[in-house]
Scaffold this motif. Structure first.
Motif, PDB file in Angstrom:
ATOM      1  N   ASP A  80       0.875  -1.162   0.000  1.00 40.29           N
ATOM      2  CA  ASP A  80       0.000   0.000   0.000  1.00 40.29           C
ATOM      3  C   ASP A  80       0.913   1.212   0.000  1.00 40.29           C
ATOM      4  OD1 ASP A  80      -1.747   2.024   0.503  1.00 40.29           O
ATOM      5  OD2 ASP A  80      -2.688   1.096   2.245  1.00 40.29           O
ATOM      6  N   ASP A  82       0.240   4.034   1.054  1.00 39.39           N
ATOM      7  CA  ASP A  82      -0.041   4.876   2.206  1.00 39.39           C
ATOM      8  C   ASP A  82       0.668   4.333   3.436  1.00 39.39           C
ATOM      9  OD1 ASP A  82      -0.991   6.439   4.195  1.00 39.39           O
ATOM     10  OD2 ASP A  82      -2.964   5.499   4.253  1.00 39.39           O
ATOM     11  N   PRO A  84       4.010   5.708   5.701  1.00 39.67           N
ATOM     12  CA  PRO A  84       5.101   6.667   5.805  1.00 39.67           C
ATOM     13  C   PRO A  84       6.457   5.982   5.702  1.00 39.67           C
ATOM     14  CG  PRO A  84       3.674   6.738   7.759  1.00 39.67           C
ATOM     15  CD  PRO A  84       3.114   5.709   6.859  1.00 39.67           C
ATOM     16  N   PHE A  86       7.242   3.285   3.962  1.00 39.95           N
ATOM     17  CA  PHE A  86       7.532   2.920   2.579  1.00 39.95           C
ATOM     18  C   PHE A  86       8.026   4.116   1.791  1.00 39.95           C
ATOM     19  CE2 PHE A  86       4.146  -0.672   2.681  1.00 39.95           C
ATOM     20  CZ  PHE A  86       4.907  -1.321   3.625  1.00 39.95           C
ATOM     21  N   LEU A 235      -5.626   0.101  12.500  1.00 39.00           N
ATOM     22  CA  LEU A 235      -6.384   0.990  13.378  1.00 39.00           C
ATOM     23  C   LEU A 235      -7.485   0.196  14.081  1.00 39.00           C
ATOM     24  CD1 LEU A 235      -5.464   3.848  13.602  1.00 39.00           C
ATOM     25  CD2 LEU A 235      -6.955   4.457  11.714  1.00 39.00           C
ATOM     26  N   ARG A 239      -8.251  -1.114  18.133  1.00 39.29           N
ATOM     27  CA  ARG A 239      -9.515  -0.934  18.876  1.00 39.29           C
ATOM     28  C   ARG A 239      -9.944  -2.265  19.483  1.00 39.29           C
ATOM     29  NH1 ARG A 239     -10.751   2.923  14.365  1.00 39.29           N
ATOM     30  NH2 ARG A 239     -10.459   4.954  15.344  1.00 39.29           N
ATOM     31  N   ILE A 261       0.643   1.896  14.043  1.00 41.61           N
ATOM     32  CA  ILE A 261      -0.750   1.990  13.609  1.00 41.61           C
ATOM     33  C   ILE A 261      -1.667   1.314  14.621  1.00 41.61           C
ATOM     34  CG2 ILE A 261      -0.586  -0.097  12.163  1.00 41.61           C
ATOM     35  CD1 ILE A 261      -2.501   3.031  11.137  1.00 41.61           C
ATOM     36  N   LEU A 264      -2.047   3.529  17.625  1.00 40.62           N
ATOM     37  CA  LEU A 264      -2.980   4.624  17.365  1.00 40.62           C
ATOM     38  C   LEU A 264      -4.417   4.153  17.536  1.00 40.62           C
ATOM     39  CD1 LEU A 264      -1.330   6.346  14.275  1.00 40.62           C
ATOM     40  CD2 LEU A 264      -1.470   7.214  16.605  1.00 40.62           C
ATOM     41  N   MET A 267      -5.078   3.993  21.245  1.00 40.76           N
ATOM     42  CA  MET A 267      -5.264   5.332  21.809  1.00 40.76           C
ATOM     43  C   MET A 267      -6.636   5.873  21.469  1.00 40.76           C
ATOM     44  SD  MET A 267      -1.715   7.359  21.063  1.00 40.76           S
ATOM     45  CE  MET A 267      -1.879   8.665  22.272  1.00 40.76           C
ATOM     46  N   SER A 268      -7.019   5.644  20.225  1.00 43.26           N
ATOM     47  CA  SER A 268      -8.279   6.184  19.749  1.00 43.26           C
ATOM     48  C   SER A 268      -9.453   5.569  20.513  1.00 43.26           C
ATOM     49  CB  SER A 268      -8.415   5.908  18.252  1.00 43.26           C
ATOM     50  OG  SER A 268      -9.438   6.688  17.715  1.00 43.26           O
ATOM     51  N   ARG A 290       5.666   9.343  11.100  1.00 46.41           N
ATOM     52  CA  ARG A 290       5.716  10.783  11.285  1.00 46.41           C
ATOM     53  C   ARG A 290       4.695  11.232  12.325  1.00 46.41           C
ATOM     54  NH1 ARG A 290       5.265  14.626   6.209  1.00 46.41           N
ATOM     55  NH2 ARG A 290       3.441  13.307   6.015  1.00 46.41           N
ATOM     56  N   ILE A 291       3.541  10.592  12.282  1.00 47.82           N
ATOM     57  CA  ILE A 291       2.446  11.005  13.153  1.00 47.82           C
ATOM     58  C   ILE A 291       2.755  10.736  14.625  1.00 47.82           C
ATOM     59  CG2 ILE A 291       1.157   8.824  13.144  1.00 47.82           C
ATOM     60  CD1 ILE A 291      -0.245  12.380  12.743  1.00 47.82           C
ATOM     61  N   SER A 293       5.147  11.548  16.297  1.00 49.17           N
ATOM     62  CA  SER A 293       5.809  12.675  16.949  1.00 49.17           C
ATOM     63  C   SER A 293       4.866  13.846  17.198  1.00 49.17           C
ATOM     64  CB  SER A 293       6.975  13.150  16.077  1.00 49.17           C
ATOM     65  OG  SER A 293       6.476  13.795  14.929  1.00 49.17           O
ATOM     66  N   VAL A 294       3.664  13.790  16.621  1.00 52.18           N
ATOM     67  CA  VAL A 294       2.742  14.910  16.792  1.00 52.18           C
ATOM     68  C   VAL A 294       2.303  14.998  18.254  1.00 52.18           C
ATOM     69  CG1 VAL A 294       0.462  15.799  16.196  1.00 52.18           C
ATOM     70  CG2 VAL A 294       1.951  14.884  14.421  1.00 52.18           C
ATOM     71  N   ILE A 297      -0.256  13.035  20.279  1.00 48.55           N
ATOM     72  CA  ILE A 297      -0.018  11.598  20.185  1.00 48.55           C
ATOM     73  C   ILE A 297       1.214  11.260  21.022  1.00 48.55           C
ATOM     74  CG2 ILE A 297       0.527   9.687  18.624  1.00 48.55           C
ATOM     75  CD1 ILE A 297      -2.210  10.669  18.037  1.00 48.55           C
TER      76      ILE A 297
ATOM     77  N   ASP B  82       3.835   9.088   0.293  1.00 50.49           N
ATOM     78  CA  ASP B  82       3.361   9.124   1.671  1.00 50.49           C
ATOM     79  C   ASP B  82       2.252  10.154   1.836  1.00 50.49           C
ATOM     80  OD1 ASP B  82       2.958   9.185   4.355  1.00 50.49           O
ATOM     81  OD2 ASP B  82       4.800  10.283   4.796  1.00 50.49           O
ATOM     82  N   SER B 268       0.314  20.130  17.301  1.00 50.17           N
ATOM     83  CA  SER B 268       1.535  19.643  17.916  1.00 50.17           C
ATOM     84  C   SER B 268       2.274  20.763  18.638  1.00 50.17           C
ATOM     85  CB  SER B 268       2.423  19.028  16.838  1.00 50.17           C
ATOM     86  OG  SER B 268       3.438  18.264  17.416  1.00 50.17           O
ATOM     87  N   GLY B 295      -8.854   9.278  17.909  1.00 57.39           N
ATOM     88  CA  GLY B 295      -9.388   9.928  19.099  1.00 57.39           C
ATOM     89  C   GLY B 295      -8.688  11.183  19.576  1.00 57.39           C
TER      90      GLY B 295
END
Lengths: 347, 347
Positions: A80, A82, A84, A86, A235, A239, A261, A264, A267-268, A290-291, A293-294, A297, B82, B268, B295
DNA sequence: GTGAAAGCGCTAACAG
DNA sequence: CTGTTAGCGCTTTCAC
């Protein structure tokens, strides 16, 4: 006079190598040699032909090159696009391929072995000079069959195959880093989300990380506190994992989600239940997306340097294309990135 | 007897169309016609040839096909693989291309016009049957030049060019939806992060969203409360935007970040400063990236159905390849996805 | 060091 | 409806 309505009539035809040769006053064979930087052309000849190529705006026709020699194109199969991780790999690979005049084309192949095998075949049908397979889900036998036809570098999956090269992170060590980190924070009962859809003895990252987790727990004398939760690395799988963890008699105080993933997703789900991380339990991922580090999160995770993996894969593939026949299998060192989702046990 | 050490010696050669024809006892021309599903072959012939193809495991050689006819391959240029949105587009396009026996190959081209143009040329050199260009940064003139050579569908950028098709979201309307939503929540002073690196009069999404924002503000009689902040649409750009907003004399109570990635950067940075969203100000993005729904993020944004864009792009491209010459430009309806980063003004 | 000619696998044009 | 043949743009012997 006629055919002005034909769009092709107004379209100037592409210059071919014959045009170049004519323009330079040499044979097509010589023009071809210059094009390929082949051995045995005088400097004068080289200069003359290159001038003609520039003057005519000549660009070689790849299919024609592929008929006899190389296409100067490398194919990369990914499940895929999508992801980060890859993206880092393809950038890294391009950065070493492009200066050598190779181009990288990516085939998004989906998440099952059948469609991945089809994508790989299609890449071969395109007469690619080599293949980079990122975390392929196909069997070892399939891989060897492909590698018999065309140079192959596998990225992400560990391998010992003799016919191909591989580059991957040292996932056993990475899993160990997470466990060490959690134990240091005072955790003893630790969960691991296992993505058990893959057979446990495979050499996919899932299996290696599980083994690394179990080894590390044992190393700390905590083998009885290792809790394996079986949920998909996605994701939604994350859950699901929350529910499975809640159903446990003796729930862990920290969870290693196996992949960012999945973390996440966890967390969600917790967020939706008005619970927090690390309030409910400490949480760690893997991949350093990348996400991760936001700020909101702030996921503790493992970094694998996809860029270096990509560059290495590109380099190994070029060597293979150039004729190397011995297998090379590299393991890159992972690094812990501690953020805010992991906290001391009693805080 | 000899050459057992040559890897190619043991490798069974690929079956060619000649092998198929021989095996089926027909001419290569007939075999070719069956392969292409061309007009004028009897059922008996079709059956016979297909049986031989299966028996020999025949797979057509794409470069050879490309020499005379089609490669049955479509190229897709993207700046960076990405991007969750691009992934939806490629999946959508594949889903209509594959049943028609076309394959999709993706070229990650980077974020500048020069390398994008090179990538496009390389795709043409590969003799692709058509091109899908996702949010290209090249000039309109470049686009038209390319479209004169090969069927082109542009995704994401609005266009009125006669020589090519385009599919994009109605970004003006989408920007309006965000403004309506924020005004409904009681906000009057509203900021927009503009990514002004592109010339404002271009037809890139950046410009259209800015225009849509300004129009909507005017519609609500709030033109004097429209605050345009100039920062790049990226994680880092979002972080910069926070500083620019803080430096304002009369800061907005709500910020429309223009894109999800920018909104994430803003979140962030605020998080790092111990400030919260929507505490500091309400925040909205654009794109409905997968991460927006997680979330702790819960980002209010605009959904564009990348899947439908991809399917539409694939369909339009096939029509072009089949000979359509009139331009089609489609605008898809965007939808508001309200989550937790936007709240009533005084709460 | 350079050139002439054959041929890669396939499709298109035409003949039967 | 089926077969024969030429040739796409390039690389590769093999002469010179």
């Amino acid at each position: 006079m006629s055919g002005e309505q034909d769009p092709r009539a107004s379209r100037p035809k592409r210059a071919t190598i014959v045009d170049v040769a004519l323009h330079a006053g040499v044979s097509t064979a010589s023009a071809s040699k210059v094009l390929r930087n082949a051995y045995g052309v005088s400097d004068a000849m080289k200069k003359k032909v290159q001038a003609s190529m520039d003057a005519l705006g000549y660009r070689p026709h790849r299919p024609a090159r592929g008929m006899r020699g190389r296409t100067y194109t490398v194919g990369m199969m990914v499940s895929d696009i999508d992801n980060p991780f890859f993206s880092l790999i393809s950038d890294g690979a391009s950065s070493v391929l492009r200066p050598r005049d190779y181009e990288l084309l990516v085939s998004p192949a989906g998440y099952d072995a059948v469609s991945q095998n089809q994508a790989i075949e299609a890449l071969i049908d395109h007469q690619m000079d080599g293949l980079i397979l990122v975390a392929p889900l196909v069997t070892q036998a399939d891989l060897e069959r492909v590698a018999a036809e065309i140079p192959v570098v596998v990225v992400g999956n560990h391998s010992e195959a003799l016919s191909l090269d591989s580059v991957s992170g040292d996932d056993a060590r990475g899993a160990g880093l997470i466990v060490d980190h959690l134990v240091e924070l005072g955790h003893r009962r630790i969960g691991f989300v296992a993505n058990h859809q893959v057979s446990p003895e495979s050499n996919r990252p899932e299996s290696v990380r599980l083994a690394g987790f179990l080894d590390a727990m044992e190393r700390h004398g905590l083998e009885r506190d290792a809790v394996v939760i079986d949920a998909q690395w996605s994701l939604d799988g994350g859950r699901d994992a929350v529910r499975l963890i809640d159903a446990l008699d003796e729930p862990p105080t920290a969870v290693f989600a196996g992949a960012d993933i999945t973390a996440l997703g966890i967390m969600s789900e917790l967020w939706g239940q008005q619970r927090s991380v690390p309030g409910a339990y400490s949480l760690a991922g893997y991949d350093n997306s990348r996400i991760a580090s936001v700020g909101p999160i702030g996921l503790t995770t493992i970094d694998q340097s996809g860029d270096e993996m990509g560059r290495t894969a590109g380099r190994l593939l070029l060597e293979r294309i150039e004729g190397r026949n011995e297998a090379t299998h590299l393991l890159l060192d992972p690094a812990l990135v501690a953020r805010t989702t992991t906290a001391p046990r009693n805080s």
